[in-house]
Motif scaffolding. Structure first.
Motif, PDB file in Angstrom:
ATOM      1  N   GLN A  61     -17.902 -26.463  25.643  1.00 40.98           N
ATOM      2  CA  GLN A  61     -19.168 -26.397  24.854  1.00 40.98           C
ATOM      3  C   GLN A  61     -20.472 -26.234  25.632  1.00 40.98           C
ATOM      4  OE1 GLN A  61     -18.448 -30.177  22.818  1.00 40.98           O
ATOM      5  NE2 GLN A  61     -17.924 -28.872  20.826  1.00 40.98           N
ATOM      6  N   ARG A  62     -20.509 -26.836  26.820  1.00 37.51           N
ATOM      7  CA  ARG A  62     -21.606 -26.952  27.633  1.00 37.51           C
ATOM      8  C   ARG A  62     -21.921 -25.696  28.248  1.00 37.51           C
ATOM      9  NH1 ARG A  62     -20.176 -32.219  29.065  1.00 37.51           N
ATOM     10  NH2 ARG A  62     -19.066 -31.607  30.945  1.00 37.51           N
ATOM     11  N   ARG A  63     -20.458 -25.225  28.874  1.00 41.92           N
ATOM     12  CA  ARG A  63     -20.701 -23.611  29.519  1.00 41.92           C
ATOM     13  C   ARG A  63     -20.934 -22.533  28.634  1.00 41.92           C
ATOM     14  NH1 ARG A  63     -15.158 -23.733  33.334  1.00 41.92           N
ATOM     15  NH2 ARG A  63     -15.731 -25.330  34.358  1.00 41.92           N
ATOM     16  N   VAL A  64     -20.359 -22.771  27.274  1.00 34.76           N
ATOM     17  CA  VAL A  64     -20.978 -21.569  26.341  1.00 34.76           C
ATOM     18  C   VAL A  64     -22.380 -21.938  25.636  1.00 34.76           C
ATOM     19  CG1 VAL A  64     -20.646 -21.014  23.736  1.00 34.76           C
ATOM     20  CG2 VAL A  64     -18.604 -21.587  25.119  1.00 34.76           C
ATOM     21  N   LEU A  65     -22.988 -23.059  25.655  1.00 40.42           N
ATOM     22  CA  LEU A  65     -24.468 -23.311  25.484  1.00 40.42           C
ATOM     23  C   LEU A  65     -25.446 -22.840  26.598  1.00 40.42           C
ATOM     24  CD1 LEU A  65     -26.514 -24.507  23.587  1.00 40.42           C
ATOM     25  CD2 LEU A  65     -26.324 -26.639  24.966  1.00 40.42           C
ATOM     26  N   VAL A  66     -24.885 -22.995  27.853  1.00 41.72           N
ATOM     27  CA  VAL A  66     -25.612 -22.542  29.050  1.00 41.72           C
ATOM     28  C   VAL A  66     -25.644 -20.995  29.040  1.00 41.72           C
ATOM     29  CG1 VAL A  66     -25.675 -22.217  31.563  1.00 41.72           C
ATOM     30  CG2 VAL A  66     -25.299 -24.456  30.470  1.00 41.72           C
ATOM     31  N   GLU A  67     -24.444 -20.271  28.534  1.00 42.50           N
ATOM     32  CA  GLU A  67     -24.329 -18.836  28.694  1.00 42.50           C
ATOM     33  C   GLU A  67     -25.419 -18.184  27.363  1.00 42.50           C
ATOM     34  OE1 GLU A  67     -23.253 -14.829  29.562  1.00 42.50           O
ATOM     35  OE2 GLU A  67     -23.449 -16.832  30.805  1.00 42.50           O
ATOM     36  N   ALA A  68     -25.223 -19.010  26.228  1.00 38.15           N
ATOM     37  CA  ALA A  68     -25.900 -18.483  25.081  1.00 38.15           C
ATOM     38  C   ALA A  68     -27.684 -18.552  25.545  1.00 38.15           C
ATOM     39  CB  ALA A  68     -25.625 -19.245  23.962  1.00 38.15           C
ATOM     40  N   VAL A  69     -27.844 -19.699  26.248  1.00 35.15           N
ATOM     41  CA  VAL A  69     -29.374 -19.956  26.491  1.00 35.15           C
ATOM     42  C   VAL A  69     -29.739 -18.646  27.644  1.00 35.15           C
ATOM     43  CG1 VAL A  69     -31.046 -21.185  27.875  1.00 35.15           C
ATOM     44  CG2 VAL A  69     -29.501 -22.345  26.094  1.00 35.15           C
ATOM     45  N   ARG A  70     -28.815 -18.391  28.403  1.00 34.40           N
ATOM     46  CA  ARG A  70     -29.098 -17.330  29.369  1.00 34.40           C
ATOM     47  C   ARG A  70     -29.207 -15.993  28.793  1.00 34.40           C
ATOM     48  NH1 ARG A  70     -26.797 -13.422  31.995  1.00 34.40           N
ATOM     49  NH2 ARG A  70     -24.812 -13.609  31.049  1.00 34.40           N
ATOM     50  N   LEU A  71     -28.285 -15.918  27.945  1.00 34.67           N
ATOM     51  CA  LEU A  71     -28.455 -14.390  27.263  1.00 34.67           C
ATOM     52  C   LEU A  71     -29.559 -14.252  26.233  1.00 34.67           C
ATOM     53  CD1 LEU A  71     -24.683 -14.018  26.440  1.00 34.67           C
ATOM     54  CD2 LEU A  71     -25.939 -12.743  27.923  1.00 34.67           C
ATOM     55  N   THR A  72     -29.892 -15.550  25.698  1.00 34.13           N
ATOM     56  CA  THR A  72     -31.143 -15.380  24.720  1.00 34.13           C
ATOM     57  C   THR A  72     -32.319 -15.303  25.726  1.00 34.13           C
ATOM     58  OG1 THR A  72     -30.098 -17.016  23.290  1.00 34.13           O
ATOM     59  CG2 THR A  72     -32.602 -16.753  23.033  1.00 34.13           C
ATOM     60  N   THR A  73     -32.484 -15.736  26.813  1.00 32.45           N
ATOM     61  CA  THR A  73     -33.555 -15.655  27.699  1.00 32.45           C
ATOM     62  C   THR A  73     -33.779 -14.195  28.097  1.00 32.45           C
ATOM     63  OG1 THR A  73     -33.380 -18.080  28.385  1.00 32.45           O
ATOM     64  CG2 THR A  73     -34.674 -16.482  29.745  1.00 32.45           C
ATOM     65  N   GLU A  74     -32.682 -13.547  28.379  1.00 32.16           N
ATOM     66  CA  GLU A  74     -32.611 -12.192  29.064  1.00 32.16           C
ATOM     67  C   GLU A  74     -33.062 -11.385  27.827  1.00 32.16           C
ATOM     68  OE1 GLU A  74     -28.660 -10.862  30.281  1.00 32.16           O
ATOM     69  OE2 GLU A  74     -28.915 -12.273  32.170  1.00 32.16           O
ATOM     70  N   VAL A  75     -32.772 -11.430  26.628  1.00 37.40           N
ATOM     71  CA  VAL A  75     -33.170 -10.610  25.598  1.00 37.40           C
ATOM     72  C   VAL A  75     -34.586 -10.958  25.171  1.00 37.40           C
ATOM     73  CG1 VAL A  75     -32.906 -10.186  22.990  1.00 37.40           C
ATOM     74  CG2 VAL A  75     -31.049 -10.745  24.350  1.00 37.40           C
ATOM     75  N   THR A  76     -35.212 -11.894  25.265  1.00 39.13           N
ATOM     76  CA  THR A  76     -36.443 -12.159  24.993  1.00 39.13           C
ATOM     77  C   THR A  76     -37.656 -11.847  26.128  1.00 39.13           C
ATOM     78  OG1 THR A  76     -36.340 -14.541  25.912  1.00 39.13           O
ATOM     79  CG2 THR A  76     -35.931 -14.045  23.354  1.00 39.13           C
ATOM     80  N   GLU A  77     -36.986 -11.422  27.297  1.00 37.64           N
ATOM     81  CA  GLU A  77     -37.975 -11.214  28.538  1.00 37.64           C
ATOM     82  C   GLU A  77     -38.358  -9.695  28.567  1.00 37.64           C
ATOM     83  OE1 GLU A  77     -35.910 -12.580  31.895  1.00 37.64           O
ATOM     84  OE2 GLU A  77     -36.627 -14.531  31.738  1.00 37.64           O
TER      85      GLU A  77
END
Length: 77
Positions: A61-77
């Motif tokens: 769950q932690r790994r999936v959350l970290v990856e989701a945050v990373r992907l969200t950050t990439e999309v919003t930049e």
């Protein structure tokens, strides 16, 4: 992992004696990751099957959350 009591029936389905409260719904990807992590790291052997599984699920769950945050950050930049 201990698979005592797990048997394959004549219908090809696997049957185990776990109590309903010990069962957890998960997708096949997560189920496979649980086995991969448990097989790769023998440190889980010091825990009961239930405790090891719960700890591994928290790790996933932690790994999936970290990856989701990373992907969200990439999309919003």
């Amino acid at each position: 992992m201990n698979y005592d009591g797990v048997e394959q029936g004549e219908d090809g389905m696997w049957h185990a004696g776990e109590a309903d409260e010990d069962l957890m719904v998960m997708c096949s990807w997560c189920h496979e990751r649980v086995h991969q992590l448990m097989d790769r790291d023998r440190g889980w052997a010091g825990l009961s099957r239930r405790d090891a599984t719960l700890a591994i699920i928290r790790t996933i769950q932690r790994r999936v959350l970290v990856e989701a945050v990373r992907l969200t950050t990439e999309v919003t930049e």
